[in-house]
Design a protein around this motif. Sequence first.
Motif, PDB file in Angstrom:
ATOM      1  N   MET A   1      35.094  11.864 -37.257  1.00 57.67           N
ATOM      2  CA  MET A   1      34.647  11.646 -35.894  1.00 57.67           C
ATOM      3  C   MET A   1      34.131  10.223 -35.751  1.00 57.67           C
ATOM      4  O   MET A   1      32.953   9.945 -35.813  1.00 57.67           O
ATOM      5  CB  MET A   1      33.564  12.635 -35.516  1.00 57.67           C
ATOM      6  N   LYS A   2      35.044   9.296 -35.588  1.00 62.14           N
ATOM      7  CA  LYS A   2      34.711   7.880 -35.582  1.00 62.14           C
ATOM      8  C   LYS A   2      33.741   7.516 -34.483  1.00 62.14           C
ATOM      9  O   LYS A   2      32.845   6.694 -34.654  1.00 62.14           O
ATOM     10  CB  LYS A   2      35.997   7.084 -35.426  1.00 62.14           C
ATOM     11  N   TYR A   3      33.907   8.150 -33.314  1.00 65.73           N
ATOM     12  CA  TYR A   3      33.087   7.832 -32.149  1.00 65.73           C
ATOM     13  C   TYR A   3      31.636   8.222 -32.367  1.00 65.73           C
ATOM     14  O   TYR A   3      30.732   7.589 -31.827  1.00 65.73           O
ATOM     15  CB  TYR A   3      33.636   8.538 -30.909  1.00 65.73           C
ATOM     16  N   VAL A   4      31.378   9.280 -33.139  1.00 65.05           N
ATOM     17  CA  VAL A   4      30.008   9.662 -33.472  1.00 65.05           C
ATOM     18  C   VAL A   4      29.481   8.779 -34.597  1.00 65.05           C
ATOM     19  O   VAL A   4      28.346   8.316 -34.569  1.00 65.05           O
ATOM     20  CB  VAL A   4      29.946  11.139 -33.899  1.00 65.05           C
ATOM     21  N   PHE A   5      30.333   8.516 -35.566  1.00 68.81           N
ATOM     22  CA  PHE A   5      29.945   7.742 -36.729  1.00 68.81           C
ATOM     23  C   PHE A   5      29.485   6.346 -36.331  1.00 68.81           C
ATOM     24  O   PHE A   5      28.526   5.809 -36.884  1.00 68.81           O
ATOM     25  CB  PHE A   5      31.130   7.663 -37.691  1.00 68.81           C
ATOM     26  N   VAL A   6      30.168   5.752 -35.353  1.00 71.33           N
ATOM     27  CA  VAL A   6      29.844   4.394 -34.918  1.00 71.33           C
ATOM     28  C   VAL A   6      28.396   4.280 -34.487  1.00 71.33           C
ATOM     29  O   VAL A   6      27.706   3.331 -34.814  1.00 71.33           O
ATOM     30  CB  VAL A   6      30.770   3.976 -33.752  1.00 71.33           C
ATOM     31  N   PHE A   7      27.915   5.274 -33.768  1.00 72.09           N
ATOM     32  CA  PHE A   7      26.535   5.235 -33.288  1.00 72.09           C
ATOM     33  C   PHE A   7      25.555   5.186 -34.442  1.00 72.09           C
ATOM     34  O   PHE A   7      24.598   4.424 -34.440  1.00 72.09           O
ATOM     35  CB  PHE A   7      26.255   6.446 -32.401  1.00 72.09           C
ATOM     36  N   GLU A 120      26.523   5.406 -47.366  1.00 69.40           N
ATOM     37  CA  GLU A 120      25.752   6.592 -47.710  1.00 69.40           C
ATOM     38  C   GLU A 120      26.175   7.854 -46.962  1.00 69.40           C
ATOM     39  O   GLU A 120      26.175   8.950 -47.523  1.00 69.40           O
ATOM     40  CB  GLU A 120      24.264   6.332 -47.445  1.00 69.40           C
ATOM     41  N   PHE A 121      26.551   7.728 -45.690  1.00 74.00           N
ATOM     42  CA  PHE A 121      26.650   8.924 -44.859  1.00 74.00           C
ATOM     43  C   PHE A 121      27.926   9.079 -44.043  1.00 74.00           C
ATOM     44  O   PHE A 121      28.029  10.008 -43.246  1.00 74.00           O
ATOM     45  CB  PHE A 121      25.456   8.966 -43.899  1.00 74.00           C
ATOM     46  N   SER A 122      28.880   8.194 -44.210  1.00 74.73           N
ATOM     47  CA  SER A 122      30.066   8.248 -43.365  1.00 74.73           C
ATOM     48  C   SER A 122      30.835   9.558 -43.524  1.00 74.73           C
ATOM     49  O   SER A 122      31.275  10.153 -42.538  1.00 74.73           O
ATOM     50  CB  SER A 122      30.983   7.063 -43.661  1.00 74.73           C
ATOM     51  N   GLU A 123      30.997  10.022 -44.750  1.00 77.80           N
ATOM     52  CA  GLU A 123      31.783  11.232 -44.981  1.00 77.80           C
ATOM     53  C   GLU A 123      31.142  12.457 -44.338  1.00 77.80           C
ATOM     54  O   GLU A 123      31.825  13.320 -43.801  1.00 77.80           O
ATOM     55  CB  GLU A 123      31.977  11.450 -46.484  1.00 77.80           C
ATOM     56  N   GLU A 124      29.818  12.521 -44.395  1.00 79.18           N
ATOM     57  CA  GLU A 124      29.120  13.668 -43.823  1.00 79.18           C
ATOM     58  C   GLU A 124      29.280  13.704 -42.303  1.00 79.18           C
ATOM     59  O   GLU A 124      29.529  14.756 -41.722  1.00 79.18           O
ATOM     60  CB  GLU A 124      27.638  13.613 -44.188  1.00 79.18           C
ATOM     61  N   LEU A 125      29.174  12.554 -41.654  1.00 77.33           N
ATOM     62  CA  LEU A 125      29.300  12.499 -40.195  1.00 77.33           C
ATOM     63  C   LEU A 125      30.724  12.786 -39.745  1.00 77.33           C
ATOM     64  O   LEU A 125      30.951  13.394 -38.699  1.00 77.33           O
ATOM     65  CB  LEU A 125      28.857  11.129 -39.686  1.00 77.33           C
ATOM     66  N   LYS A 126      31.688  12.370 -40.531  1.00 70.04           N
ATOM     67  CA  LYS A 126      33.080  12.583 -40.169  1.00 70.04           C
ATOM     68  C   LYS A 126      33.473  14.062 -40.213  1.00 70.04           C
ATOM     69  O   LYS A 126      34.501  14.449 -39.654  1.00 70.04           O
ATOM     70  CB  LYS A 126      33.989  11.785 -41.108  1.00 70.04           C
ATOM     71  N   LYS A 127      32.682  14.871 -40.879  1.00 65.71           N
ATOM     72  CA  LYS A 127      32.994  16.294 -41.000  1.00 65.71           C
ATOM     73  C   LYS A 127      32.635  17.096 -39.757  1.00 65.71           C
ATOM     74  O   LYS A 127      32.967  18.277 -39.649  1.00 65.71           O
ATOM     75  CB  LYS A 127      32.281  16.883 -42.220  1.00 65.71           C
ATOM     76  N   LEU A 128      31.923  16.475 -38.818  1.00 67.34           N
ATOM     77  CA  LEU A 128      31.540  17.201 -37.605  1.00 67.34           C
ATOM     78  C   LEU A 128      32.775  17.573 -36.794  1.00 67.34           C
ATOM     79  O   LEU A 128      33.707  16.790 -36.665  1.00 67.34           O
ATOM     80  CB  LEU A 128      30.609  16.346 -36.743  1.00 67.34           C
ATOM     81  N   THR A 129      32.772  18.776 -36.220  1.00 68.83           N
ATOM     82  CA  THR A 129      33.870  19.209 -35.367  1.00 68.83           C
ATOM     83  C   THR A 129      33.712  18.614 -33.974  1.00 68.83           C
ATOM     84  O   THR A 129      32.710  17.986 -33.648  1.00 68.83           O
ATOM     85  CB  THR A 129      33.902  20.740 -35.260  1.00 68.83           C
ATOM     86  N   ARG A 130      34.710  18.854 -33.120  1.00 66.43           N
ATOM     87  CA  ARG A 130      34.661  18.331 -31.755  1.00 66.43           C
ATOM     88  C   ARG A 130      33.456  18.874 -31.007  1.00 66.43           C
ATOM     89  O   ARG A 130      32.712  18.124 -30.362  1.00 66.43           O
ATOM     90  CB  ARG A 130      35.934  18.705 -30.996  1.00 66.43           C
ATOM     91  N   THR A 131      33.230  20.181 -31.069  1.00 66.40           N
ATOM     92  CA  THR A 131      32.108  20.774 -30.336  1.00 66.40           C
ATOM     93  C   THR A 131      30.769  20.344 -30.928  1.00 66.40           C
ATOM     94  O   THR A 131      29.802  20.140 -30.198  1.00 66.40           O
ATOM     95  CB  THR A 131      32.206  22.303 -30.331  1.00 66.40           C
ATOM     96  N   GLU A 132      30.706  20.201 -32.239  1.00 67.94           N
ATOM     97  CA  GLU A 132      29.477  19.705 -32.855  1.00 67.94           C
ATOM     98  C   GLU A 132      29.194  18.282 -32.403  1.00 67.94           C
ATOM     99  O   GLU A 132      28.045  17.915 -32.144  1.00 67.94           O
ATOM    100  CB  GLU A 132      29.601  19.780 -34.382  1.00 67.94           C
ATOM    101  N   GLY A 133      30.241  17.477 -32.296  1.00 66.98           N
ATOM    102  CA  GLY A 133      30.074  16.107 -31.845  1.00 66.98           C
ATOM    103  C   GLY A 133      29.566  16.035 -30.417  1.00 66.98           C
ATOM    104  O   GLY A 133      28.705  15.210 -30.099  1.00 66.98           O
ATOM    105  N   GLN A 134      30.067  16.919 -29.557  1.00 63.24           N
ATOM    106  CA  GLN A 134      29.626  16.900 -28.166  1.00 63.24           C
ATOM    107  C   GLN A 134      28.183  17.375 -28.031  1.00 63.24           C
ATOM    108  O   GLN A 134      27.415  16.831 -27.232  1.00 63.24           O
ATOM    109  CB  GLN A 134      30.540  17.777 -27.304  1.00 63.24           C
TER     110      GLN A 134
END
Length: 230
Positions: A1-7, A120-134
């Motif tokens: 989830m690149k858009y969440v990770f960027v933040f 440190e945390f990119s892989e963990e954030l990328k695992k979020l689903t679409r609904t989790e990201g929203q």
Amino acid sequence: MKYVFVFFLIIGGSIPLCFSQVEEQELDSISERMIIVAGDSLIQSSIALEEAYVFGKLKFSSYDDKLRYYILRRKTEKVYPYAKLAAERLVELNDSLASIKNKRKRNKYTKKVQKYIEEEFSEELKKLTRTEGQILVKLIYRQTGSTAFDLVKDLRNGWRAFWYNTTAKLFKISIKEEFHPDQIEEDYLIEDILQRAFSKGKLERQATVLDYDYDQLYNKWKKTTKVPKD
């Protein structure tokens, strides 16, 4: 989830490994605790140390409604620590940047923060689903009073914020999403999930910066609330 990770590359910080238990404060002889049964104040002293809610038992009209609620609860409890972290790190980042007057040094500092989080945390954030990201985007607004879009725009530039929002739309996520539990039923359910988790010590409480009262929300939604479809 690149858009969440960027933040999170921008705000910096670390992901908590566990949630703190909320410790109950003992009451002394001159003060009482305010007890509220979602909508009705039972006891209110002249010196109220804090508020506590006694929640009614959850009722569902069908098994599917029950299942959808528990899915929403699982996702909300999963992403809330990230939103809480965002609020904490935003304050820290702004404080640090305020002391750095040189533009080049400010940019250098921001990049160092980005690199640290990426490693440190990119892989963990990328695992979020679409609904989790929203849900995360909504909770970021709950904790900071700003959309993820505006935070990126303020800390970087408007073009980046526009581009990230466009990318997010490909995954049906808007980083311009706000949180309005007084107007949107699903947002109220998210708030209810948080309040129940706070009271049980499952999540560490962090007050919202938004202007609404959970007690009033309960009274508004208690007769009409239905668990939304995922």
